[in-house]
Design an enzyme around this catalytic site. Structure first.
Site, PDB file in Angstrom:
ATOM      1  N   CYS A  40       0.862  -1.251   0.094  1.00 41.99           N
ATOM      2  CA  CYS A  40      -0.056   0.019  -0.074  1.00 41.99           C
ATOM      3  C   CYS A  40       0.797   1.215   0.012  1.00 41.99           C
ATOM      4  O   CYS A  40       0.873   2.435  -0.755  1.00 41.99           O
ATOM      5  CB  CYS A  40      -1.120   0.125   1.302  1.00 41.99           C
ATOM      6  SG  CYS A  40      -1.787   1.319   1.171  1.00 41.99           S
ATOM      7  N   HIS A 442     -22.828  25.181   2.892  1.00 42.38           N
ATOM      8  CA  HIS A 442     -22.760  25.839   1.587  1.00 42.38           C
ATOM      9  C   HIS A 442     -21.728  26.676   1.213  1.00 42.38           C
ATOM     10  O   HIS A 442     -21.462  27.675   2.045  1.00 42.38           O
ATOM     11  CB  HIS A 442     -24.320  26.342   1.228  1.00 42.38           C
ATOM     12  CG  HIS A 442     -24.562  27.012   0.000  1.00 42.38           C
ATOM     13  ND1 HIS A 442     -24.738  26.430  -1.051  1.00 42.38           N
ATOM     14  CD2 HIS A 442     -24.542  28.254  -0.431  1.00 42.38           C
ATOM     15  CE1 HIS A 442     -24.997  26.877  -2.327  1.00 42.38           C
ATOM     16  NE2 HIS A 442     -24.536  28.400  -1.754  1.00 42.38           N
TER      17      HIS A 442
END
Length: 463
Positions: A40, A442
């Site tokens: 990995c 947002h």
């Protein structure tokens, strides 16, 4: 006994298990034949993501004008420098694992480890000298390697695997990538991005075939928009490497097609590293190439455990790490619950990215669920529009009867960073209405999760 626990292998399963064992007061050793961090950190997840980041930066530079940025002169992809950066990132992460093992007072034994009866591990060092070590518990975490098919024998030059792809010295002009799972799709995207003429060959009807069909179709469409050739329901029958390049015979629904390319990258899965490590001598059972274990990773022989790619379940780094922790905590006598393999996130780092967890819509219906499905496209996302990355969507699947969140499937910019919200929510048995009432910031890409859930329950605002 020399140790309480000996771990065979230092990949994301092995080194994590070792550190957790040390935290619990155990005397621990790790046996490693190569680099600390395993595949990995050194040859998989980390260096590939580094190359993919280089490809992303290159693409941004090529399209800088669309963001109001002027670049003087030409923009070129320097493969050697990309590879150099990738290797540097991997080396740094490997040194990080070395530091963590030292910090946790874990002995690192260099050499090839082999389990023996009587809770022992035999280690052969580079000089051929063998030494036996004993422990109360032995955890086998030897991982996997690139799978080789008889008709795709890897020679490291014309037919390569992922390790070779990470250290290429010269950019091929044309390449065939065989297999469109995460590894194949990521490398196909990388080489296509830096100017290689890529043909992606997939045996099944869809790219990233384990994903939701809508996601797969969207990714295939994006690949084709990027001028990549995608051949589905096709198989590579043979490769002739006798000339200067490769003649690749591909069998399709319409018949055979021969492709002239410089190189073939085989990404047809993995093979587990279970050979030659003494399993037969100890009597540890292996089934279909994987070591048989119980819910807490105990093998068929007392005192021996196995985790990671060599046991059942998805061959993913984050799965191996959690298996290592679960295994060690059970050995230490803690009250632990088995891993829920139905709630494992999967990520593919192409552009756009792909992320998912749980059942696809098709799987849910086949399992007998009446489903509520919600979908929010990134074309309706303010953040995606501002970033110039409007491709893709978030799709959610709920059980209509009881409200269980069965699955979530995303394709788009940075969705691999978003899927953890769904994993946590499903773990906590969160309802769709609780997600809708959870205020999302947002403008963000993550708003799309809330909006998709709202769509499933006919409460969506921005569609």
């Amino acid at each position: 006994m020399n140790y309480d626990i000996i771990v065979l292998g230092s990949g994301p399963g092995g080194y994590v298990a070792a550190i957790r064992a040390s935290q619990l007061g155990k005397k621990v050793a790790v046996v490693e034949k190569a680099e600390l961090g395993g595949i990995c950190l050194n040859w998989g997840c980390i260096p590939t993501k580094s190359l993919l980041k280089s490809a992303q930066v290159f693409n941004y530079a090529k399209h800088a004008a669309s963001y109001g940025v002027s670049i003087e002169g030409s923009v070129n992809a320097d493969l050697a420098e990309m590879v150099k950066r990738s290797r540097g990132v991997a080396d740094g992460m490997s040194k990080g694992v070395q530091f963590l093992l030292k910090k946790n007072k874990i002995d690192v034994i260099s050499g090839f480890g082999k389990v023996k009866a009587g809770k022992k591990v035999e280690v052969k060092d580079v000089k051929g000298k063998t030494t036996d070590y004993a422990a109360e518990a032995i955890i086998i975490a030897t991982g996997a390697r690139s799978r080789e098919l008889p008709n795709l024998p890897q020679d490291g030059k014309k037919i390569i695997g992922y390790r070779d792809a990470l250290v290429l010295k010269k950019m091929p002009k044309k390449m065939v990538v065989v297999g469109s799972g995460a590894i194949g799709s990521e490398f196909a995207y990388f080489f296509n991005s830096v100017g290689v003429e890529v043909t992606l060959v997939e045996f099944l009807p869809h790219v990233v075939p384990l994903e939701d069909e809508e996601v797969s179709k969207t990714l295939a469409r994006e690949f084709k928009k990027a001028k990549m050739k995608v051949m589905l329901s096709s198989s590579v029958e043979k490769v002739d490497t006798s000339g200067s390049g490769c003649k690749v015979t591909v069998k399709t629904k319409k018949g055979e097609e021969v492709l002239d390319v410089d190189m073939v990258l085989s990404a047809v899965g993995i093979s587990t590293n279970v050979e030659g490590i003494g399993l037969e001598d100890v009597g540890i059972a292996v089934e279909n190439g994987k070591i048989k274990v119980d819910d807490y990773y105990k093998t068929t022989v007392d005192g021996y455990y196995a985790i990671g790619d060599i046991v059942h379940g998805p061959a993913l780094a984050h799965v191996a790490s959690h298996e290592g922790i679960t295994c060690v905590e059970k050995i230490a006598g803690m009250d632990v619950e088995p891993i829920d393999y139905g709630n494992i996130p999967a990520c593919t780092y192409t552009n756009p990215e792909v992320a998912s967890v749980g059942m696809t819509e098709k799987q849910a219906k086949e399992a007998g669920y009446e489903v509520k499905v919600g979908k929010f496209p990134f074309t309706a996302s303010g953040k995606a529009s501002a970033a110039g990355k409007k491709e893709g969507f978030v799709k959610v699947v709920f059980d209509a009867k009881y409200g269980e969140w069965l699955g979530c499937h995303m394709i788009g910019d940075n969705v691999t960073e978003m899927v953890a919200e769904v994993v946590a929510a499903r773990k906590l048995e969160t309802t769709g209405h609780e997600i809708i009432k959870s205020v999302h910031p947002h403008p963000t890409m993550s708003e799309a999760i809330m909006e998709a859930v709202a769509h499933a329950y006919d409460e969506v605002i921005h569609l």
